[in-house]
Motif scaffolding. Structure first.
Motif, PDB file in Angstrom:
ATOM      1  N   GLY A 157       0.783  -1.178  -0.177  1.00 27.14           N
ATOM      2  CA  GLY A 157      -0.076   0.000   0.095  1.00 27.14           C
ATOM      3  C   GLY A 157       0.778   1.209  -0.055  1.00 27.14           C
ATOM      4  O   GLY A 157       2.163   1.176  -0.300  1.00 27.14           O
ATOM      5  N   GLY A 158       0.131   2.406   0.526  1.00 27.34           N
ATOM      6  CA  GLY A 158       1.211   3.656   0.735  1.00 27.34           C
ATOM      7  C   GLY A 158       1.189   4.274  -0.682  1.00 27.34           C
ATOM      8  O   GLY A 158       0.727   4.196  -1.718  1.00 27.34           O
ATOM      9  N   TYR A 159       2.460   4.655  -0.873  1.00 22.63           N
ATOM     10  CA  TYR A 159       3.099   5.391  -2.017  1.00 22.63           C
ATOM     11  C   TYR A 159       3.275   4.444  -3.424  1.00 22.63           C
ATOM     12  O   TYR A 159       3.698   3.562  -3.218  1.00 22.63           O
ATOM     13  CB  TYR A 159       4.453   6.065  -1.688  1.00 22.63           C
ATOM     14  N   ASN A 160       2.427   5.063  -4.366  1.00 20.25           N
ATOM     15  CA  ASN A 160       2.702   4.256  -5.569  1.00 20.25           C
ATOM     16  C   ASN A 160       3.135   5.338  -6.811  1.00 20.25           C
ATOM     17  O   ASN A 160       2.253   6.091  -7.094  1.00 20.25           O
ATOM     18  CB  ASN A 160       1.375   3.659  -5.902  1.00 20.25           C
ATOM     19  N   PRO A 161       4.202   5.127  -7.420  1.00 20.40           N
ATOM     20  CA  PRO A 161       4.634   5.862  -8.546  1.00 20.40           C
ATOM     21  C   PRO A 161       3.968   5.794  -9.775  1.00 20.40           C
ATOM     22  O   PRO A 161       4.252   6.219 -10.787  1.00 20.40           O
ATOM     23  CB  PRO A 161       6.306   5.729  -8.618  1.00 20.40           C
ATOM     24  N   GLN A 162       2.906   4.655  -9.747  1.00 24.20           N
ATOM     25  CA  GLN A 162       2.142   4.320 -10.862  1.00 24.20           C
ATOM     26  C   GLN A 162       3.117   3.885 -12.295  1.00 24.20           C
ATOM     27  O   GLN A 162       3.369   4.645 -13.092  1.00 24.20           O
ATOM     28  CB  GLN A 162       1.377   5.600 -11.488  1.00 24.20           C
ATOM     29  N   LEU A 163       3.899   2.792 -11.874  1.00 23.70           N
ATOM     30  CA  LEU A 163       4.872   2.291 -12.896  1.00 23.70           C
ATOM     31  C   LEU A 163       3.820   1.665 -13.963  1.00 23.70           C
ATOM     32  O   LEU A 163       2.817   1.070 -13.758  1.00 23.70           O
ATOM     33  CB  LEU A 163       5.517   1.236 -12.325  1.00 23.70           C
ATOM     34  N   ALA A 164       4.296   2.213 -15.210  1.00 25.04           N
ATOM     35  CA  ALA A 164       3.452   1.504 -16.278  1.00 25.04           C
ATOM     36  C   ALA A 164       3.913   0.025 -16.303  1.00 25.04           C
ATOM     37  O   ALA A 164       4.820  -0.537 -16.050  1.00 25.04           O
ATOM     38  CB  ALA A 164       4.324   2.075 -17.626  1.00 25.04           C
ATOM     39  N   VAL A 165       3.142  -0.690 -16.756  1.00 23.98           N
ATOM     40  CA  VAL A 165       3.141  -2.269 -17.026  1.00 23.98           C
ATOM     41  C   VAL A 165       3.095  -2.614 -18.512  1.00 23.98           C
ATOM     42  O   VAL A 165       3.241  -3.859 -18.567  1.00 23.98           O
ATOM     43  CB  VAL A 165       1.972  -2.896 -16.169  1.00 23.98           C
ATOM     44  N   GLN A 166       2.713  -1.927 -19.414  1.00 26.18           N
ATOM     45  CA  GLN A 166       2.408  -2.322 -20.710  1.00 26.18           C
ATOM     46  C   GLN A 166       3.720  -2.488 -21.427  1.00 26.18           C
ATOM     47  O   GLN A 166       4.796  -1.620 -21.020  1.00 26.18           O
ATOM     48  CB  GLN A 166       1.453  -1.583 -21.565  1.00 26.18           C
ATOM     49  N   THR A 167       4.106  -3.588 -22.348  1.00 27.47           N
ATOM     50  CA  THR A 167       5.307  -3.618 -22.857  1.00 27.47           C
ATOM     51  C   THR A 167       4.801  -3.870 -24.537  1.00 27.47           C
ATOM     52  O   THR A 167       4.108  -4.511 -24.482  1.00 27.47           O
ATOM     53  CB  THR A 167       6.453  -4.580 -22.614  1.00 27.47           C
ATOM     54  N   VAL A 168       5.813  -3.447 -25.443  1.00 28.77           N
ATOM     55  CA  VAL A 168       5.517  -3.608 -26.853  1.00 28.77           C
ATOM     56  C   VAL A 168       6.658  -4.406 -27.106  1.00 28.77           C
ATOM     57  O   VAL A 168       7.887  -4.326 -27.155  1.00 28.77           O
ATOM     58  CB  VAL A 168       5.554  -2.627 -27.883  1.00 28.77           C
ATOM     59  N   ILE A 169       6.468  -5.900 -27.562  1.00 33.73           N
ATOM     60  CA  ILE A 169       7.594  -6.782 -27.671  1.00 33.73           C
ATOM     61  C   ILE A 169       7.758  -7.045 -29.301  1.00 33.73           C
ATOM     62  O   ILE A 169       6.850  -7.289 -30.090  1.00 33.73           O
ATOM     63  CB  ILE A 169       6.911  -8.174 -27.247  1.00 33.73           C
ATOM     64  N   ARG A 170       9.055  -6.814 -29.525  1.00 31.90           N
ATOM     65  CA  ARG A 170       9.332  -7.082 -31.079  1.00 31.90           C
ATOM     66  C   ARG A 170      10.614  -8.062 -31.114  1.00 31.90           C
ATOM     67  O   ARG A 170      11.224  -8.407 -30.123  1.00 31.90           O
ATOM     68  CB  ARG A 170       9.764  -5.635 -31.673  1.00 31.90           C
ATOM     69  N   PRO A 171      10.776  -8.673 -32.430  1.00 36.36           N
ATOM     70  CA  PRO A 171      12.084  -9.753 -32.466  1.00 36.36           C
ATOM     71  C   PRO A 171      12.824  -8.910 -32.113  1.00 36.36           C
ATOM     72  O   PRO A 171      13.345  -7.775 -32.609  1.00 36.36           O
ATOM     73  CB  PRO A 171      11.842 -10.085 -34.080  1.00 36.36           C
ATOM     74  N   CYS A 172      14.228  -9.538 -31.762  1.00 34.94           N
ATOM     75  CA  CYS A 172      15.731  -8.883 -31.358  1.00 34.94           C
ATOM     76  C   CYS A 172      16.823  -9.840 -31.674  1.00 34.94           C
ATOM     77  O   CYS A 172      16.452 -11.193 -31.821  1.00 34.94           O
ATOM     78  CB  CYS A 172      15.482  -8.620 -29.874  1.00 34.94           C
ATOM     79  N   GLY A 173      17.792  -9.359 -31.686  1.00 34.22           N
ATOM     80  CA  GLY A 173      18.970 -10.297 -32.230  1.00 34.22           C
ATOM     81  C   GLY A 173      19.799 -10.986 -31.278  1.00 34.22           C
ATOM     82  O   GLY A 173      20.234 -12.054 -31.297  1.00 34.22           O
TER      83      GLY A 173
END
Length: 825
Positions: free
Chosen positions: A709-725
């Motif tokens: 609980g308490g303080y929450n900096p509202q971290l983003a949770v969505q990610t965009v996944i693309r192929p990588c080397g």
């Protein structure tokens, strides 16, 4: 040279010379040259003691008051009746190895070895093996159990889980198909002779938990495995350079490519894994420079292009997948150093370019991928030694030194696993004086010990809650000219007090209920031990022998539950030959009362900082209340003592969050500010073979933090996944049967620096299994091994003729392993 080693919170001063072996660093001990004249001895001794490199006793620092209590006649008689002295016959060139075997067994093995001169008719030399079953009060010669075989100087004794012991014989390579070992599963009561099909290049390595599983590296670079405690051996792979156990029965090793020829080029090794004890192999990565395993993390550095800077990769799933760490790359003039780690996070030092003696410390997330800047200008001296120390007596506390812009060294401490750092408070009983503008306590670490200023590092033990003992100076910065004294903290490093004047060797007994210390004497002999039952507030002194001797070290059973301590040393005999002496003092006879409930108190950890009643004691999102011994209680915790605590979660605040990758904590604020190089909130990186677009508000929760609980900096949770080397581990395993030309085992040895954590885990002094010094042995009952050697003493002036040098350490924890000069990280 003199070498000080602190293993598992136990102090041992080793005397001898240093040598290199293909398996890593080792310490052997030899007498000074026979033809050295007395005038040369005196001249060299004067140089040794007058120089700045010795244990210094310069001008005193700020005065402090300390308590001294006299020993009553009754107490003196009790200690006299329970002090036992044992002599071991020595000879020129001999050295002694001492090791505890098992937990609570009371068994000590002492190996005395005499190396034969080159012109002697003896082959190699001779050895004597002694055994004690009563905590060092008496010893019996059991050399016949190993057929009086000559045990080698380097890694001659290895102690593993339970009561397992391995002795390695010194057998010539020529005309011998393999080496010889003696194994024991009953703490040395019996030994089994085993002829090996290969010659050992380094100590046999035990599995963390199963003593039947052994791994060994031969002098020709072959990796061997035994599943029955050495009775039978199977070759696993050729061309191996380093190896490490992982979780379960995963075994990692680096080896040369099948198609390579012998070359001086580095960064072209292959990292492999077997998870079925050598039946099949999986290639994890090629072109590696070095690798290690700690906590739950496999890590390796990669040179992606020839002679290019190295980059770090981490895996938290035993190498099934891995990702490049978001860290600065390291050139050949720089190095990476894993300082500490567990299942939740890692501390890593990245060296600054050039001979700066400092770098930047980073802390990782729970995947070992995102690293946040923790401390700038972190001290790492020219011999690649760090002062970083895990204070194991209180959760989340770390101590280290930094090199500030003014060129001064200052100590800093963190109580939240590297989230924030601050200077240490001035000790309560020290008056700095008006001439000192800034008055703080500064702790001597590995840098000071390497420069022979102090004999021991900071000492703490998990069973002695809040207790820390360390050498330090008080003032604006760490001083090498000021007299180093001993300071004690009872609350994990928040508050300190001066307790002993001058350098000492110290050890913690009875889970913190007893502290013992012996003054570090540069020239004189010792006969007195000091002890305290109130966490160093008051001390009593006891003369444990009528005949003083030259001090070699303190040795007590690992785990801090014993109340027996042995003072080791030697005294010159009339015939000129030194006599090794062990004096064992049983303090249990003096402190006879068992502790009861009234002797303990409920203590809220991390409560010294104050704050609101709701947040008081909150660190890493948790309040911890311990049941610990009252300082004024004089009683025995005993062997059955178990640390007990109560935990409750706290509301989250900004202190429970670190700055995420691409952000840093602005000076004089608690806000995380975007680094100038970060273009926007979307930070692209490669994770597990895919490209993630990391969305972040600049904060992430500290690993191991359990606030709610308490303080929450509202971290983003969505990610965009693309192929990588970046690729995960190759799928099909390949069984290696090829014969590979191996590199020179000394020059190409792969090593990583590490300050490791875990009490009592180092088995050989400065000799670690495998060729990598980053593996942390996790079983807690592995006993340390102590080595002592002769000092040549002139009869007329009692002149010690051996140089002194500090050695490797494990602060009740683990340890930082020294490496070869051509260290590869």
């Amino acid at each position: 040279m003199w070498r000080l080693v602190v293993l598992g919170g136990l102090c041992v001063l080793l005397l001898g010379t240093e040598s290199r072996s293909p398996g890593g660093r080792s310490v052997t001990f030899r007498r000074t040259q026979q033809d050295e004249t007395r005038s040369q001895v005196r001249a060299r001794h004067r140089r040794d003691t007058s120089g700045s490199s010795g244990i210094s006793h310069p001008s005193h620092g700020p005065p402090f008051t300390s308590c001294r209590l006299p020993l009553t006649p009754a107490e003196h008689k009790v200690l006299d009746d329970n002090t036992h002295e044992t002599g071991f016959n020595g000879d020129d060139g001999s050295y002694v190895i001492l090791t505890w075997v098992g937990d609570g067994t009371g068994v000590i093995l002492v190996l005395s070895t005499i190396s034969a001169p080159l012109d002697s008719f003896l082959e190699g030399g001779s050895s004597r093996l002694y055994r004690s079953t009563d905590y060092g009060k008496s010893f019996h010669d059991i050399s016949h159990r190993i057929n009086h075989t000559f045990i080698r100087e380097e890694f001659g004794v290895s102690v593993g889980p339970g009561s397992s012991v391995i002795l390695t014989a010194d057998t010539p390579v020529v005309d011998n198909p393999g080496g010889i070992i003696f194994t024991s599963m009953d703490a040395g009561a019996t030994f089994k002779f085993i002829q090996l099909p290969f010659h050992l290049a380094q100590p046999v390595t035990y599995h963390f938990f199963n003593p039947d599983y052994l791994v060994a590296l031969s002098i020709d670079g072959s990796l061997w495995l035994s599943l029955d405690f050495g009775a039978k051996w199977t070759k696993v792979h050729d061309g191996v350079h380093s190896f490490s156990w992982g979780a379960g029965i995963n075994l990692f090793f680096s080896c040369t490519r099948v198609d390579t020829v012998d070359t001086d080029e580095r960064g072209d090794l292959v990292l492999k894994r077997t998870k079925d004890l050598g039946e099949t192999f999986t290639t994890i990565h090629e072109d590696i420079y070095s690798f290690g395993y700690i906590g739950a993390f496999l890590f390796f550095s990669v040179m992606e292009e020839p002679r290019s800077p190295r980059v770090m990769y981490f895996s938290s799933d035993q190498g099934d997948t891995f990702s490049r760490a978001l860290l600065p790359s390291a050139s050949t003039e720089q190095f990476y150093s894993i300082l500490d780690g567990d299942e939740d996070m890692l501390f890593m030092h990245v060296d600054n370019p050039g001979d700066t003696f400092f770098g930047t410390m980073y802390t990782s997330d729970d995947r070992g991928i995102l690293f946040s800047k923790s401390l700038e200008r972190h001290l790492f001296d020219g011999q690649r030694k760090s002062d970083f120390t895990n204070i194991t007596s209180l959760r989340g506390v770390y101590l280290t030194n930094k090199l500030d812009l003014d060129g001064r060294i200052r100590s800093v401490i963190s109580f939240n696993r590297g989230g924030t750092w601050k200077q240490l408070n001035k000790p309560d009983n020290v008056d700095c004086g008006e001439q000192v503008k800034s008055c703080n306590l500064h702790i001597h670490g590995e840098h000071s010990r390497n420069n022979r200023i102090v004999p021991m590092l900071a000492l703490s033990e998990p069973t002695a809650i809040g207790l820390v003992i360390a050498h330090g100076t008080v003032g604006d910065s760490l001083s090498s000219s000021q007299h180093p004294d001993v300071f004690v903290s009872s609350d994990g490093g928040y508050n300190w007090r001066g307790t002993l004047r001058g350098p000492h060797h110290y050890s913690i007994l009875d889970s913190g209920g007893l502290i013992v210390a012996v003054e570090a004497q540069r020239e004189g002999q010792v006969k007195t031990i000091k002890f305290s039952t109130d966490e160093g507030q008051c001390w009593k002194s006891y003369n444990f022998t009528e005949q003083p001797f030259f001090f070699a070290g303190l040795a007590c059973e690992p785990g801090t539950k014993a109340m027996n301590v042995s003072v080791w040393g030697f005294r010159p005999e009339e015939d000129g030959q030194p006599m090794w002496v062990a004096v064992t003092i049983d303090f249990q006879s003096l402190i006879t009362r068992e502790c009861n409930d009234q002797d303990y108190e409920q203590w809220l950890a991390h409560s010294a900082e104050g704050g609101t009643s709701e947040r008081k004691g909150c660190v890493l999102g948790v309040k911890e209340t311990y049941r610990r011994l009252k300082r004024q209680s004089v009683c025995r915790n005993g062997r059955n003592f178990v640390v007990s605590k109560k935990q409750s979660s706290c509301l989250c605040t900004r202190e429970d969050y670190l700055c995420d990758y691409g952000y840093y904590r602005h000076v004089n604020t608690s806000d995380c500010v975007r680094q100038p190089s970060a273009a926007n909130k979307s930070l692209e990186m490669c994770l597990n073979g895919e490209e993630d677009e990391l969305l972040t508000a600049g904060y992430r929760k500290v690993p191991s933090d359990r606030c709610e609980g308490g303080y929450n900096p509202q971290l983003a949770v969505q990610t965009v996944i693309r192929p990588c080397g970046v690729k995960p581990s190759p799928g099909p395993p390949d069984k290696s049967t090829s014969s590979v030309t191996h590199f020179d085992t000394l020059r190409e040895r792969l090593v990583l620096i590490l300050v490791c954590a875990g009490a009592g885990v180092i088995v050989l002094v400065a000799v670690v299994s495998a060729v990598i010094s980053v593996r942390r042995v996790v079983y807690s009952n592995r006993a340390p091994v102590y080595r002592f050697s002769n000092l040549r003493v002139q009869d007329d002036e009692n002149v010690v003729t051996v140089d002194r040098e500090s050695g490797t350490s494990s602060n009740g924890t683990a340890c930082q392993q020294d490496s070869d000069d051509d260290l590869i990280e």
